[in-house]
Motif scaffolding. Structure first.
Motif, short mmCIF file in Angstrom:
data_model
loop_
_atom_site.label_atom_id
_atom_site.label_comp_id
_atom_site.label_asym_id
_atom_site.label_seq_id
_atom_site.Cartn_x
_atom_site.Cartn_y
_atom_site.Cartn_z
N GLY A 47 38.35 33.91 32.19
CA GLY A 47 37.31 34.00 31.19
C GLY A 47 37.21 32.74 30.35
N ASN A 57 41.71 39.04 27.08
CA ASN A 57 41.11 38.52 28.30
C ASN A 57 42.15 38.46 29.40
N VAL A 139 31.40 40.99 33.56
CA VAL A 139 32.55 41.28 32.71
C VAL A 139 32.74 42.79 32.69
N TYR A 157 36.95 39.19 34.14
CA TYR A 157 35.80 38.34 34.41
C TYR A 157 35.66 38.08 35.91
#
Length: 163
Positions: A47, A57, A139, A157
């Protein structure tokens, strides 16, 4: 009184600057989300966020970077198929493919068009993934709505590659 005004303005400015999450693309609702999901093979990516050490993330291991995920929407059951690629993951760390597939190459799911959420067949009643698609970027944000669970929403991601 003037101090309170300046403090209030500073707090509002701070909140406003922190509220923008640069890691999640803005949703693009110009096309049907299902059509966008089906149109690509989704490959994990790291990401792009402004925060260097952002714990929400997901950072895929090198062995996951050649995985490919395909969404198949059918009348009776939707399916996410996994192509594990050539690299084998032996890190001992739980990765995205372990979470959704439980050592299988596919997993059934339900998709709620109104909320844009995916729920995989093996997930508990409180868990789901929010889907945001913008062009060839995807996402998936893990959400857990259990009031007693203390879970950080994790973002996964992907970049789409045309089939």
């Amino acid at each position: 009184m003037t101090k309170k005004f300046f403090y209030s303005a500073a707090v509002l400015a701070l909140i406003h600057s922190c509220a923008k999450d640069s890691g999640t693309p803005d949703p693009d609702f110009s096309k049907n989300v299902q059509e966008k999901l089906v149109g690509y093979v989704w490959r994990p990516i790291i990401g792009e966020t402004a925060e260097k050490d952002n714990i929400s993330n997901y950072k895929p291991d090198d062995c996951e970077m050649d995985n490919g995920y395909r969404f198949v929407f059918q009348e009776k059951s939707n399916q996410l198929d996994l192509d594990k690629g050539m690299k084998i993951c032996n890190s001992g760390k739980i990765n995205f493919e372990d979470i959704f597939s439980k050592a299988k190459n596919s997993s059934n799911f339900t998709f709620n068009k109104e909320t844009g959420k995916i729920k995989f067949e093996d997930q508990d009643q409180f868990s789901s993934y929010l889907v945001v698609v913008n062009g060839d970027k995807l996402v998936l944000t893990y959400q857990n709505n259990n009031p007693v669970a203390n879970v950080i929403p994790m973002k996964y991601y992907f970049k789409g590659v045309k089939k």
